[in-house]
Design a protein around this motif. Structure first.
Motif, PDB file in Angstrom:
ATOM      1  N   ARG A 240       0.810  -1.218   0.000  1.00 38.50           N
ATOM      2  CA  ARG A 240       0.000   0.000   0.000  1.00 38.50           C
ATOM      3  C   ARG A 240       0.843   1.268   0.000  1.00 38.50           C
ATOM      4  NH1 ARG A 240      -3.491  -1.358  -2.708  1.00 38.50           N
ATOM      5  NH2 ARG A 240      -3.805   0.898  -2.702  1.00 38.50           N
ATOM      6  N   ILE A 241       2.166   1.161  -0.073  1.00 35.12           N
ATOM      7  CA  ILE A 241       2.993   2.349  -0.250  1.00 35.12           C
ATOM      8  C   ILE A 241       2.616   3.045  -1.554  1.00 35.12           C
ATOM      9  CG2 ILE A 241       4.902   1.246  -1.490  1.00 35.12           C
ATOM     10  CD1 ILE A 241       5.185   3.910   1.295  1.00 35.12           C
ATOM     11  N   ILE A 242       1.966   2.307  -2.448  1.00 28.04           N
ATOM     12  CA  ILE A 242       1.517   2.875  -3.715  1.00 28.04           C
ATOM     13  C   ILE A 242       0.533   4.021  -3.489  1.00 28.04           C
ATOM     14  CG2 ILE A 242      -0.479   1.366  -4.066  1.00 28.04           C
ATOM     15  CD1 ILE A 242       2.114   2.297  -6.763  1.00 28.04           C
ATOM     16  N   ASP A 243      -0.144   4.024  -2.319  1.00 27.96           N
ATOM     17  CA  ASP A 243      -1.102   5.083  -2.021  1.00 27.96           C
ATOM     18  C   ASP A 243      -0.423   6.434  -1.843  1.00 27.96           C
ATOM     19  OD1 ASP A 243      -2.990   3.105  -2.068  1.00 27.96           O
ATOM     20  OD2 ASP A 243      -3.176   2.942   0.114  1.00 27.96           O
ATOM     21  N   ASP A 244       0.895   6.431  -1.676  1.00 33.41           N
ATOM     22  CA  ASP A 244       1.635   7.668  -1.498  1.00 33.41           C
ATOM     23  C   ASP A 244       2.427   8.031  -2.758  1.00 33.41           C
ATOM     24  OD1 ASP A 244       2.178   9.826   0.277  1.00 33.41           O
ATOM     25  OD2 ASP A 244       4.193   9.043   0.659  1.00 33.41           O
ATOM     26  N   ILE A 245       2.029   7.436  -3.882  1.00 35.69           N
ATOM     27  CA  ILE A 245       2.689   7.700  -5.164  1.00 35.69           C
ATOM     28  C   ILE A 245       1.627   8.120  -6.175  1.00 35.69           C
ATOM     29  CG2 ILE A 245       4.094   6.734  -7.027  1.00 35.69           C
ATOM     30  CD1 ILE A 245       5.156   4.685  -5.013  1.00 35.69           C
ATOM     31  N   GLN A 246       1.812   9.241  -6.815  1.00 35.99           N
ATOM     32  CA  GLN A 246       0.869   9.746  -7.813  1.00 35.99           C
ATOM     33  C   GLN A 246       1.502   9.651  -9.198  1.00 35.99           C
ATOM     34  OE1 GLN A 246      -0.218  13.739  -6.754  1.00 35.99           O
ATOM     35  NE2 GLN A 246      -1.179  13.143  -4.819  1.00 35.99           N
ATOM     36  N   GLU A 247       0.792   8.993 -10.115  1.00 36.31           N
ATOM     37  CA  GLU A 247       1.271   8.868 -11.489  1.00 36.31           C
ATOM     38  C   GLU A 247       0.298   9.604 -12.401  1.00 36.31           C
ATOM     39  OE1 GLU A 247       3.042   5.481 -14.527  1.00 36.31           O
ATOM     40  OE2 GLU A 247       1.662   4.886 -12.931  1.00 36.31           O
ATOM     41  N   ALA A 248       0.800  10.592 -13.101  1.00 35.94           N
ATOM     42  CA  ALA A 248      -0.036  11.400 -13.986  1.00 35.94           C
ATOM     43  C   ALA A 248      -0.235  10.698 -15.328  1.00 35.94           C
ATOM     44  CB  ALA A 248       0.608  12.769 -14.204  1.00 35.94           C
ATOM     45  N   ASP A 249      -1.198  11.187 -16.107  1.00 35.57           N
ATOM     46  CA  ASP A 249      -1.493  10.589 -17.406  1.00 35.57           C
ATOM     47  C   ASP A 249      -0.296  10.648 -18.357  1.00 35.57           C
ATOM     48  OD1 ASP A 249      -4.037  10.037 -16.550  1.00 35.57           O
ATOM     49  OD2 ASP A 249      -4.916  11.868 -17.426  1.00 35.57           O
ATOM     50  N   ASP A 250       0.564  11.634 -18.171  1.00 39.66           N
ATOM     51  CA  ASP A 250       1.723  11.759 -19.065  1.00 39.66           C
ATOM     52  C   ASP A 250       2.911  10.907 -18.611  1.00 39.66           C
ATOM     53  OD1 ASP A 250       2.636  13.090 -16.848  1.00 39.66           O
ATOM     54  OD2 ASP A 250       2.972  15.023 -17.839  1.00 39.66           O
ATOM     55  N   GLY A 251       2.688  10.108 -17.542  1.00 42.56           N
ATOM     56  CA  GLY A 251       3.731   9.210 -17.082  1.00 42.56           C
ATOM     57  C   GLY A 251       4.622   9.767 -16.001  1.00 42.56           C
TER      58      GLY A 251
END
Length: 376
Positions: A240-251
């Motif tokens: 769930r560390i992924i919850d603290d990572i934001q990936e935008a549409d442009d990568g």
């Protein structure tokens, strides 16, 4: 030609032969179904849902495939139910080491909760000694079959119980006798790791190693507490560390402060893809955070969690990742070296495993491709 060859995804046979390192695997989550049937008969355990090995294996996978960690954990009542005698613990541990070695695992840390194996009259020390004797026998059988493996134990305390300090002290007493560290496990929600601070403070005073199940069914607060309040060396799952990572549409990717801390400090993540799908921590292999975490160079490792419940092995875990992300032998080696760097054995022993076993093993597999290309 070299770069094209080395970028080719490995075959199933190459995946099986590749040296692998396993940090997160539960002893009571991996017995052979046939062994469970035999042990139930020998010990008088009459609650198995099926009494034929293949049907029992199917039952475990179906029962665990619920999307709920709590339901998933209920399946362990049957494996633990037959693991209440010295002979049963010895047998399951020996077969565990044997099975892993046959699958190409060269180093494994297997965890179990001694407090769950006392119903037959064994003491905590007797449980630890029976399991250790089983691991050593399994290593011997593996050598006789032409495989090599080293197995260390992690003693687990159940987070809903009140014996963590006692189990931590037990782990410390046996730290030079096959036990390499400590763990807490069980349902995360409602049972924060901070309930067991006395155990973690004791282990830190003793310069001992520990991992904490965190960030599986519960999110970032569980990870934060495991690291900042308890001082965990590794995160059991940590997906769930992924919850603290934001990936935008442009990568483009932006890491929050906790994710940045985990990556910067090289805190190992004991990721278990198939298990995470079963418990609802990830919706699919393609959407599992391991893909992004690999690209961002987190200290990600690949693990089985519970081989029986997930119907898996280290080779199958890598097969899923190879199929999904087109990983190569170089990727497999990266995950494997990550895991060996993160093991709880001394530095020089980890380095020897990397340089004398893991890297030569992958080099051999890669050279087979070069030879095959040259022959064509």
């Amino acid at each position: 030609m070299v770069s094209e060859s080395l970028s080719t995804v490995p075959t199933k046979e190459q995946i099986r032969r590749a040296p692998k390192v396993l940090l997160h695997d539960h002893l009571d989550g991996g017995p052979r179904p046939a062994t469970l049937v035999e042990l139930a008969r020998e010990t008088g355990y009459d609650q198995l849902p099926e009494n034929e090995a293949d049907r029992l294996a199917d039952w475990f996978r179906e029962a665990a495939d619920s999307g709920s960690l709590e339901r998933y954990l209920e399946t362990f009542s049957h494996t633990v139910g037959v693991m209440q005698t010295r002979d049963a613990l010895f047998r399951v541990a020996a077969e565990c080491a044997e099975d892993l070695a046959a699958d190409g695992v060269v180093y494994a840390e297997i965890r179990y909760a001694p407090e769950q194996h006392l119903e037959g009259g064994l003491g905590l020390e007797e449980v630890v000694e029976a399991v250790d004797a089983g691991f050593r026998e399994g290593e011997r059988r593996a050598r006789a079959a032409g495989h090599r493996i080293r197995v260390g134990a992690l003693l687990t305390a159940m987070r809903h119980a009140a014996r963590a300090l006692e189990i931590a002290e037990l782990a410390n007493r046996y730290r030079d006798l096959g036990v390499v560290g400590f763990d807490i496990a069980g349902a995360e929600a409602g049972h924060p790791p901070t309930r067991h601070l006395d155990a973690f403070e004791y282990l830190k005073r003793e310069n001992n190693h520990f991992t904490i199940h965190a960030g599986e069914a519960f999110g970032l607060p569980s990870i934060w507490q495991a690291l900042q309040w308890c001082g965990a060396d590794r995160l059991g799952h940590g997906v769930r560390i992924i919850d603290d990572i934001q990936e935008a549409d442009d990568g483009t990717v932006k890491l929050g402060r906790l994710a940045s801390y985990v990556r910067d400090k090289r805190i190992p993540l004991e990721l278990c893809p198939s298990s995470n799908l079963q418990t609802g921590a990830a919706p699919s292999y393609a959407e599992h955070p391991i893909g992004l975490l690999r690209r961002l160079h987190f200290r990600a490792t690949v693990n089985t969690d519970n081989r029986l419940m997930s119907g898996t092995s280290m080779s199958r875990e890598f097969e899923h990742l190879v199929d999904t992300f087109q990983y190569t032998l170089d990727d497999m080696q990266w995950f494997t070296v990550n895991a060996m760097k993160s093991a709880f054995i001394p530095f020089d022993e980890r380095l020897a495993m990397i340089n004398d076993v893991i890297k030569p093993g992958y080099s051999t597999l890669k050279s087979e491709w070069l030879f095959k290309d040259a022959a064509h």
